[in-house]
Design a protein around this motif. Sequence first.
Motif, PDB file in Angstrom:
ATOM      1  N   VAL A   1       0.830  -1.233   0.041  1.00 55.49           N
ATOM      2  CA  VAL A   1       0.273   0.226   0.067  1.00 55.49           C
ATOM      3  C   VAL A   1       0.863   1.781  -0.033  1.00 55.49           C
ATOM      4  CG1 VAL A   1      -1.817   1.492   1.498  1.00 55.49           C
ATOM      5  CG2 VAL A   1      -1.896  -1.265   1.212  1.00 55.49           C
ATOM      6  N   PHE A   2       1.625   0.806   1.296  1.00 55.71           N
ATOM      7  CA  PHE A   2       3.077   2.424   0.469  1.00 55.71           C
ATOM      8  C   PHE A   2       4.106   2.301  -0.130  1.00 55.71           C
ATOM      9  CE2 PHE A   2       0.484   2.053   4.938  1.00 55.71           C
ATOM     10  CZ  PHE A   2      -0.036   3.773   4.809  1.00 55.71           C
ATOM     11  N   ASP A   3       4.362   3.188  -0.828  1.00 59.61           N
ATOM     12  CA  ASP A   3       5.642   3.129  -1.637  1.00 59.61           C
ATOM     13  C   ASP A   3       6.763   4.325  -1.140  1.00 59.61           C
ATOM     14  OD1 ASP A   3       8.069   2.866  -3.501  1.00 59.61           O
ATOM     15  OD2 ASP A   3       6.000   3.821  -4.931  1.00 59.61           O
ATOM     16  N   PRO A   4       7.959   4.396  -0.622  1.00 56.68           N
ATOM     17  CA  PRO A   4       8.068   2.828   0.271  1.00 56.68           C
ATOM     18  C   PRO A   4       7.757   2.686   0.813  1.00 56.68           C
ATOM     19  CG  PRO A   4      10.124   4.973   0.201  1.00 56.68           C
ATOM     20  CD  PRO A   4       8.853   5.173   0.173  1.00 56.68           C
ATOM     21  N   GLN A   5       8.120   1.135   1.761  1.00 55.27           N
ATOM     22  CA  GLN A   5       8.079   1.120   2.884  1.00 55.27           C
ATOM     23  C   GLN A   5       8.585   1.858   4.132  1.00 55.27           C
ATOM     24  OE1 GLN A   5       5.525  -1.129   3.349  1.00 55.27           O
ATOM     25  NE2 GLN A   5       5.973  -2.360   1.462  1.00 55.27           N
TER      26      GLN A   5
ATOM     27  N   SER B   1      10.610  -9.496   5.182  1.00 57.72           N
ATOM     28  CA  SER B   1      11.364  -8.009   5.423  1.00 57.72           C
ATOM     29  C   SER B   1      12.752  -8.898   5.885  1.00 57.72           C
ATOM     30  CB  SER B   1      10.696  -7.789   6.101  1.00 57.72           C
ATOM     31  OG  SER B   1      10.848  -6.011   6.126  1.00 57.72           O
ATOM     32  N   ALA B   2      14.436  -7.223   5.155  1.00 58.94           N
ATOM     33  CA  ALA B   2      15.252  -7.979   4.750  1.00 58.94           C
ATOM     34  C   ALA B   2      16.013  -6.185   5.415  1.00 58.94           C
ATOM     35  CB  ALA B   2      16.461  -8.680   4.621  1.00 58.94           C
ATOM     36  N   THR B   3      16.557  -6.082   5.727  1.00 60.66           N
ATOM     37  CA  THR B   3      17.740  -4.679   5.809  1.00 60.66           C
ATOM     38  C   THR B   3      19.119  -5.350   5.306  1.00 60.66           C
ATOM     39  OG1 THR B   3      18.647  -4.852   8.347  1.00 60.66           O
ATOM     40  CG2 THR B   3      17.102  -3.612   8.292  1.00 60.66           C
ATOM     41  N   THR B   4      19.805  -4.664   5.052  1.00 57.93           N
ATOM     42  CA  THR B   4      21.218  -4.655   4.149  1.00 57.93           C
ATOM     43  C   THR B   4      21.641  -4.504   4.001  1.00 57.93           C
ATOM     44  OG1 THR B   4      20.551  -3.623   1.869  1.00 57.93           O
ATOM     45  CG2 THR B   4      19.129  -5.190   1.911  1.00 57.93           C
ATOM     46  N   ALA B   5      22.467  -4.032   5.810  1.00 59.12           N
ATOM     47  CA  ALA B   5      23.942  -3.625   5.683  1.00 59.12           C
ATOM     48  C   ALA B   5      25.160  -5.286   6.164  1.00 59.12           C
ATOM     49  CB  ALA B   5      23.627  -2.778   7.212  1.00 59.12           C
ATOM     50  N   TYR B   6      25.891  -5.171   5.500  1.00 55.86           N
ATOM     51  CA  TYR B   6      27.207  -5.238   5.550  1.00 55.86           C
ATOM     52  C   TYR B   6      27.555  -6.507   6.922  1.00 55.86           C
ATOM     53  CZ  TYR B   6      31.192  -7.866   4.583  1.00 55.86           C
ATOM     54  OH  TYR B   6      33.027  -8.854   5.446  1.00 55.86           O
ATOM     55  N   ARG B   7      26.476  -8.037   6.988  1.00 59.60           N
ATOM     56  CA  ARG B   7      26.826  -8.556   7.746  1.00 59.60           C
ATOM     57  C   ARG B   7      26.001  -8.689   9.317  1.00 59.60           C
ATOM     58  NH1 ARG B   7      33.305  -9.307   9.634  1.00 59.60           N
ATOM     59  NH2 ARG B   7      32.115 -10.930  10.436  1.00 59.60           N
TER      60      ARG B   7
ATOM     61  N   GLY C   1      27.412   7.377  12.596  1.00 62.31           N
ATOM     62  CA  GLY C   1      28.804   7.649  11.492  1.00 62.31           C
ATOM     63  C   GLY C   1      27.574   7.352  10.169  1.00 62.31           C
ATOM     64  N   TYR C   2      27.161   6.486  10.265  1.00 61.57           N
ATOM     65  CA  TYR C   2      26.618   6.090   8.703  1.00 61.57           C
ATOM     66  C   TYR C   2      25.860   4.902   9.081  1.00 61.57           C
ATOM     67  CZ  TYR C   2      26.290   4.739   4.230  1.00 61.57           C
ATOM     68  OH  TYR C   2      26.223   4.514   2.377  1.00 61.57           O
ATOM     69  N   ARG C   3      24.777   5.444   8.144  1.00 64.35           N
ATOM     70  CA  ARG C   3      23.263   4.620   8.635  1.00 64.35           C
ATOM     71  C   ARG C   3      22.953   4.067   7.305  1.00 64.35           C
ATOM     72  NH1 ARG C   3      19.872   6.429  12.241  1.00 64.35           N
ATOM     73  NH2 ARG C   3      18.697   3.901  11.848  1.00 64.35           N
ATOM     74  N   TYR C   4      22.426   2.620   6.895  1.00 64.87           N
ATOM     75  CA  TYR C   4      22.549   1.788   5.917  1.00 64.87           C
ATOM     76  C   TYR C   4      20.840   1.926   5.878  1.00 64.87           C
ATOM     77  CZ  TYR C   4      26.876  -0.136   5.955  1.00 64.87           C
ATOM     78  OH  TYR C   4      27.782  -0.332   6.073  1.00 64.87           O
ATOM     79  N   ASN C   5      20.214   2.328   4.612  1.00 67.83           N
ATOM     80  CA  ASN C   5      18.708   2.424   4.477  1.00 67.83           C
ATOM     81  C   ASN C   5      18.379   1.765   3.359  1.00 67.83           C
ATOM     82  OD1 ASN C   5      20.005   3.950   2.183  1.00 67.83           O
ATOM     83  ND2 ASN C   5      18.545   5.415   1.990  1.00 67.83           N
ATOM     84  N   GLN C   6      18.820   0.681   2.915  1.00 66.83           N
ATOM     85  CA  GLN C   6      18.373  -0.347   1.974  1.00 66.83           C
ATOM     86  C   GLN C   6      17.812  -1.897   2.593  1.00 66.83           C
ATOM     87  OE1 GLN C   6      18.174   0.137  -1.412  1.00 66.83           O
ATOM     88  NE2 GLN C   6      19.313   2.007  -0.735  1.00 66.83           N
ATOM     89  N   HIS C   7      16.286  -1.473   1.790  1.00 66.91           N
ATOM     90  CA  HIS C   7      15.046  -2.858   2.787  1.00 66.91           C
ATOM     91  C   HIS C   7      15.198  -3.826   1.255  1.00 66.91           C
ATOM     92  CE1 HIS C   7      11.001  -3.427   3.396  1.00 66.91           C
ATOM     93  NE2 HIS C   7      11.496  -4.483   4.405  1.00 66.91           N
TER      94      HIS C   7
ATOM     95  N   TYR D   1      13.172  -4.161  -3.820  1.00 65.63           N
ATOM     96  CA  TYR D   1      14.686  -3.607  -3.021  1.00 65.63           C
ATOM     97  C   TYR D   1      14.322  -2.067  -3.118  1.00 65.63           C
ATOM     98  CZ  TYR D   1      19.389  -3.589  -2.326  1.00 65.63           C
ATOM     99  OH  TYR D   1      20.529  -3.543  -1.330  1.00 65.63           O
ATOM    100  N   ASN D   2      14.295  -1.327  -1.858  1.00 63.99           N
ATOM    101  CA  ASN D   2      14.756  -0.017  -2.403  1.00 63.99           C
ATOM    102  C   ASN D   2      15.063   0.631  -1.108  1.00 63.99           C
ATOM    103  OD1 ASN D   2      11.702   0.107  -4.253  1.00 63.99           O
ATOM    104  ND2 ASN D   2      10.568  -0.311  -2.768  1.00 63.99           N
ATOM    105  N   ALA D   3      15.036   1.814  -1.767  1.00 66.42           N
ATOM    106  CA  ALA D   3      15.506   2.553   0.145  1.00 66.42           C
ATOM    107  C   ALA D   3      14.361   3.352   0.589  1.00 66.42           C
ATOM    108  CB  ALA D   3      16.384   4.110  -0.591  1.00 66.42           C
ATOM    109  N   ARG D   4      14.912   3.295   2.072  1.00 65.88           N
ATOM    110  CA  ARG D   4      13.806   3.284   3.410  1.00 65.88           C
ATOM    111  C   ARG D   4      14.629   4.957   3.729  1.00 65.88           C
ATOM    112  NH1 ARG D   4      13.935  -0.911   7.766  1.00 65.88           N
ATOM    113  NH2 ARG D   4      11.864  -1.985   6.832  1.00 65.88           N
ATOM    114  N   VAL D   5      13.065   5.678   4.293  1.00 64.23           N
ATOM    115  CA  VAL D   5      13.592   6.825   4.433  1.00 64.23           C
ATOM    116  C   VAL D   5      14.993   6.285   6.624  1.00 64.23           C
ATOM    117  CG1 VAL D   5      11.272   6.741   6.280  1.00 64.23           C
ATOM    118  CG2 VAL D   5      12.692   8.619   5.375  1.00 64.23           C
ATOM    119  N   VAL D   6      15.091   7.735   6.145  1.00 66.17           N
ATOM    120  CA  VAL D   6      16.528   7.025   6.771  1.00 66.17           C
ATOM    121  C   VAL D   6      17.040   8.756   7.136  1.00 66.17           C
ATOM    122  CG1 VAL D   6      18.256   7.468   5.962  1.00 66.17           C
ATOM    123  CG2 VAL D   6      19.322   6.442   7.063  1.00 66.17           C
TER     124      VAL D   6
END
Length: 600
Positions: free
Chosen positions: A43-47, A75-81, A117-123, A142-147
């Motif tokens: 319903v919402f773009d992006p999530q 649903s998964a965040t995509t920060a390294y490790r 210092g650095y926020r990942y925002n890929q979902h 695979y989209n960018a979230r608000v950050v």
Amino acid sequence: MRRELLIITALALGAALRASAQESMLDQEIDNRDGTRVAVRPVFDPQPPSGCAPVRVVATNGSARELSWTFDFTSATTAYRRNNTHQSSFGLKTMARSTGSAVFLVPLAVGYGDSSGYRYNQHNFRVNVSTDAHEDRSGGSYNARVVGFPAIAISKSLADANLTKLNDEAKRRSSSSSGRTASEVFASSFNPDDLPEDWLGFSGFDYVMITALDWDAMRPGVRLALTQWVRFGGKLHVYVSSSTVQLSGLPSEPPGVTGAKSRMSLGQVLQYSWNGSTLPAADTVSRYDRATQREEILTEGYTGKAGAWGLIHDLGKRSFASWQVLAFLLVFGILVGPVNLFLLAPPGKRHKLFFTTPLLSVGASVLMIVLILFQDGTGGIGRRMITLNIEPAETTAYVTQEQISRTGVLLSSGFEMPQPALIEPLALPDSAWAKLKSDVQSQPTSLSQRGKLRSGNFFQSRTEQAQSIRTAVSTRARLELKAGTAADAPPMLISALGFTVSDLFYIDAEGKVWRSNAPLVTGQASALEATTDVALRATWETASADAGTALHNVLQADPAQRKGCFFATAKQAPGFTQETLPSIRWTDDQIIVFGTVAKP
């Protein structure tokens, strides 16, 4: 003819999904022989970066038999490790040669462990669809979230001519700010016709932006869902193109004014003027820039950066006794090494190593288990802070529950939630017991929801963990003014709460504060005595002291201004307290109760 009509219907529904502002996660023909088809669209773009995502599903069954559909979401965040994940599963049945639709409220993974210092925002948001008669189908986005910015939902009528400019302004500001990650997302757009009739569908947002015309055109169920979301702390901003508009079922104030009238429980409803076509990008973004963010509360709000959380102090400290593990390993190393080689299996009898080594290992493992059970026991202990908002006109109690626990050995970590609820882990200060933290050393979350069952690492052995729970409970519980009281006599309140309350205050329609100094039991009436708003504020401050910083700040918003409301405390609230893992022993619950007093 029937088959052709079914296929045309399915194609029309699919086209309607594709025509919306949101991109479909999946829109595929399952069987080209009979027109069986499935379409899945958020319903919402992006999530949003937390809460639940409402997802619309249309499943067309062209076969001559009933089909059972299973929708598995990840649903998964995509920060390294540090890929936090939340899996969920939903079911849908369609009769032969029919089309079924549903809105699933899919829990979203939160970006725990991102550094400041650095926020990942890929979902990464994926769905796998299976039936009992066809091969699986999958799709996703695979989209960018608000950050670094509040999570905002904006209606199509406001977004069409403004969202691109607002996104550009949000990106420009965040790029020019030191220590902040550039965000390309100002808000998530939506079509009001698609909105869910459940507050959980809005639970990931800090703000919702609509027009007065949007509100008037909404279905009653959607209005109720938004109202409930506001009562949980949401902020509804209504843009009006004239003077103050009276919104059905909502408080109203002049545009731009913030006061007692705009408050609804823990949230707010505000009106803002606009010209009916465009929004000034700079002023609009400034209105929301650096405001409180739900995602940030979950990931940092309980770690001590904004002040100590009282429940952590109530739980107390306990040594992790890591020296015992080191001593055990040292003794085991000596036994399995020198003692084993030179005493138990000396030269000439080395073949005994095939027996002694496994026996020493098994014995050490059993001893380790015994030591852990002796030291930590099974299950765990915990503390809870429950905020209970009772609104008789809506026959609903809004429960906001914060809890922390320390576990020993857990024989099971799964639990059931008897009714729909949003339960989200809270990052804790760094300690030997905490695994979910606010820095890169945090353990990723791996959560699962299957109907009422919740599993994953909500709870783990020998760990401190905390959660926030929100749920709306249908109830007829209330405090009611006693009828027939003389106009010049003190008011009397009758309890139908189902539990005993104490420290009871009542603010009448004229703003005068009254108090009951004795506990009020269900079925009884209590005569009140006049008191001062100073006494109310002092008692309320003490009662809510152990709430998390963000919740505490909202609760302290001048309770004496809420005319027609009551405030009280309780030691127990059966039927409203949310039970999670059965093996946790919850003690000394702190419960605060407030809401509107019903009139006879």
